[in-house]
Write a protein that holds these residues in place. Structure first.
Motif: not given
Length: 126
Positions: A11, A14, A20, A23
């Motif tokens: 996490w 990300l 991004i 996921a």
């Protein structure tokens, strides 16, 4: 290394990369793996978010739910660990609520706050 620790590390990666846009999670459920001889049972990959028999949602399941779902979520970890050996206990909560209050030995407040039929959880957002 526990699955929840991996989720937290994942996490954080990300969160620092807004470019991004997708996921995935390794496995939703525990599954058979003949060559595996580690974990709770031989021949079982137990890194899923839910047990193989679909009966128990693990801490990591609720961590992801609190971070990615819009449904109200509040989960107290280690709630099944009832044989405590220390006088004090760390309480970890995964939730997507803006505020969570812990009370010991008191009835819940009568406010229209987060109301759930079953316990859920609160993740730490980096």
């Amino acid at each position: 290394m526990t699955v929840v620790w991996i989720c937290l590390a994942y996490w954080k990666q990300l969160a620092t990369r807004p470019y991004i846009w997708g996921a995935s999670v390794w496995a939703m459920f525990d599954f058979a793996s003949d060559g595996r001889s580690e974990g709770s049972q031989p021949g079982l990959n137990d890194k899923g978010l839910v047990t193989r028999d679909r009966q128990i949602r693990k801490h990591a399941f609720y961590w992801y739910k609190a971070n990615w779902a819009t449904t109200p979520t509040l989960y107290i970890t280690s709630r099944r660990w009832t044989q405590r050996t220390d006088a004090t206990t760390e309480v970890k909560v995964y939730s997507n609520a803006s505020q969570v209050t812990a009370r010991q030995g008191m009835p819940p407040p009568r406010t229209p706050a987060l109301r759930l039929r079953q316990p859920a959880h609160r993740p730490h957002r980096p």
